[in-house]
Design an enzyme around this catalytic site. Structure first.
Site, PDB file in Angstrom:
ATOM      1  N   TRP A  99       0.834  -1.204   0.000  1.00  0.00           N
ATOM      2  CA  TRP A  99       0.000   0.000   0.000  1.00  0.00           C
ATOM      3  C   TRP A  99       0.867   1.252   0.000  1.00  0.00           C
ATOM      4  CZ3 TRP A  99      -4.287  -1.287  -1.883  1.00  0.00           C
ATOM      5  CH2 TRP A  99      -4.936  -2.460  -1.507  1.00  0.00           C
ATOM      6  N   ASP A 166      -1.408   7.130   6.056  1.00  0.00           N
ATOM      7  CA  ASP A 166      -2.462   6.181   5.718  1.00  0.00           C
ATOM      8  C   ASP A 166      -2.693   5.331   6.970  1.00  0.00           C
ATOM      9  OD1 ASP A 166      -3.989   4.025   4.895  1.00  0.00           O
ATOM     10  OD2 ASP A 166      -2.752   3.526   3.146  1.00  0.00           O
ATOM     11  N   LYS A 190     -11.642  -1.550   7.224  1.00  0.00           N
ATOM     12  CA  LYS A 190     -10.809  -2.411   8.061  1.00  0.00           C
ATOM     13  C   LYS A 190     -11.258  -2.369   9.517  1.00  0.00           C
ATOM     14  CE  LYS A 190      -8.298  -3.117   4.384  1.00  0.00           C
ATOM     15  NZ  LYS A 190      -7.352  -2.163   3.859  1.00  0.00           N
TER      16      LYS A 190
HETATM   17  C1  LIG Z   1      -6.808  -1.827   2.396  1.00  0.00           C
HETATM   18  C2  LIG Z   1      -5.787  -0.763   2.418  1.00  0.00           C
HETATM   19  C3  LIG Z   1      -5.720   0.230   1.417  1.00  0.00           C
HETATM   20  C4  LIG Z   1      -6.629   0.211   0.204  1.00  0.00           C
HETATM   21  O1  LIG Z   1      -7.852   0.719   0.515  1.00  0.00           O
HETATM   22  P1  LIG Z   1      -9.008   0.873  -0.602  1.00  0.00           P
HETATM   23  O2  LIG Z   1     -10.078   1.515   0.209  1.00  0.00           O
HETATM   24  O3  LIG Z   1      -9.343  -0.504  -1.071  1.00  0.00           O
HETATM   25  O4  LIG Z   1      -8.485   1.723  -1.684  1.00  0.00           O
HETATM   26  C5  LIG Z   1      -4.771   1.211   1.534  1.00  0.00           C
HETATM   27  N1  LIG Z   1      -3.919   1.253   2.573  1.00  0.00           N
HETATM   28  C6  LIG Z   1      -3.945   0.324   3.549  1.00  0.00           C
HETATM   29  C7  LIG Z   1      -2.979   0.404   4.675  1.00  0.00           C
HETATM   30  C8  LIG Z   1      -4.881  -0.699   3.497  1.00  0.00           C
HETATM   31  O5  LIG Z   1      -4.905  -1.642   4.462  1.00  0.00           O
END
Ligand SMILES: *Cc1c(COP(=O)(O)O)cnc(C)c1O
Length: 357
Positions: A99, A166, A190
């Protein structure tokens, strides 16, 4: 038999969230309408969004001068919006996983990208430390929890340049010192809500820091100025997120959540360390994630991987197969994961050890 949801995302939500969301789907705020069919401009819906934003700010102790947005497009759209909105010349990225790497890749469209450090050569099994952040970077981007590799930056770091994180998979798992960041974002699927909503916490002062023209929907200021209702927002996922926020508050907030998460993770890590069949894939103990616990079979027992997966599945463990890039197993132990589910997995590991070691 109870199914224990260890899935990485979309993932387990509190039973409270599921029940309250079900009620809102039937009848939202006494309107006689489903939350799926109300106008986002209705006073009930606007009030619901205001409550979600207020609780978001309260639980994370967000200081004055920050806005909370609920957008579409997932964390992946934020990867490009961040660079679009904030990268004038140069941006710094810490490459700690797939990511993080994807976020970094998008920035290349907009300017110079400096990768301050990377653990890619070791399948991202540690968090690099001791790197230098260029003082002339427009911002520094980190991924606090690496969902696929089970590593986590558990403390809010000091950065010489504006810090962007993020926090898709560890938001609300611990108290955060928001003042250290200019922006925090993530997909909600998540640890907060079903998929479909992306949360963004952004420092208002930082909004006009780029020189280029930005198309309307890609511009954070558009969404801040319109109070996150420039276009139709994801109403149902935000409603579900609000239920999780209420549940978090009822549980005693984020300090309490952190304590529970530490206790839960310790139960599983202790078993991985003790059990001769398994080992943790993360190199340093301090980098171990509290949210995604990655482990594999010890080499000697490598051929038992499929058997353990089948055995655990037969006992109700769902979603423990590791990401294809790491193999083995991944148990995601988000806020809503009860201790009993972790104990059930530990019991599985012990039973399997008795039968095979
Ligand atoms: C799942 C995840 C993403 C991607 O998220 P989307 O909403 O599917 O674009 C990005 N960063 C992290 C750390 C993730 O766990």
């Amino acid at each position: 038999m109870k199914t224990h949801n260890f899935s990485a995302g979309p993932s387990i939500l509190p039973q409270f969230t599921i029940e309250e969301t079900t009620k809102g789907i039937q009848n939202f705020a006494g309107t006689g309408l489903s939350v799926m069919e109300v106008s986002h401009r209705s006073k009930e819906c606007v009030a619901m969004f205001d409550e979600a934003k207020a609780l978001f700010k309260e639980l994370l102790n967000i200081p004055e001068g920050y806005s909370v947005l609920f957008l579409g497009g997932g964390a992946s759209t934020q990867f490009l919006m961040i660079a679009y909105n904030f990268l004038n010349k140069k941006a710094a990225y810490l490459n700690t996983g797939v990511w993080a790497n994807k976020a970094q890749k998008e920035a290349n469209f907009f300017g110079e990208v400096v990768e301050v450090a990377s653990s890619k050569e070791a399948t991202y099994n540690y968090i690099p430390k001791g790197y230098e952040i260029p003082a002339d970077a427009d911002y520094f981007h980190i991924t606090t929890n690496n969902t696929i590799y089970g590593t986590e930056i558990k403390e809010d770091m000091d950065s010489p340049v504006p810090l962007i994180a993020d926090m898709s998979s560890d938001i609300f798992s611990r108290p955060v010192d928001i003042s250290k960041y200019v922006m925090i974002y993530g997909g909600a699927q998540k640890n907060l809500a079903p998929s479909g909503v992306t949360f963004v916490i952004i420092k208002d002062e930082f909004l006009n820091s780029v020189q280029r023209e930005i198309p309307t929907m890609m511009k954070y200021k558009t969404h801040v100025d319109a109070d996150t209702m420039f276009n139709t927002p994801p109403v149902l996922p935000v409603f579900a997120a609000l239920q999780t926020l209420k549940w978090l508050k009822g549980k005693g907030g984020l300090a309490e959540m952190q304590k529970l998460n530490e206790e839960k993770a310790a139960v599983l890590y202790d078993e991985i360390d003790r059990n001769p069949l398994f080992k943790c894939t993360v190199k340093n103990v301090e980098d171990r994630s509290l949210m995604n616990i990655c482990f594999v079979m010890e080499e000697k027992y490598a051929e038992l991987e499929k058997d353990f997966l089948a055995f655990a599945t037969s006992k109700g463990m769902s979603g423990i197969k590791g990401h294809r890039s790491v193999g083995g197993f991944r148990a995601s132990t988000y806020n809503a994961m009860p201790k009993e589910s972790i104990q059930a997995l530990v019991d599985c590991m012990r039973e399997f050890e008795k039968a095979n070691a």
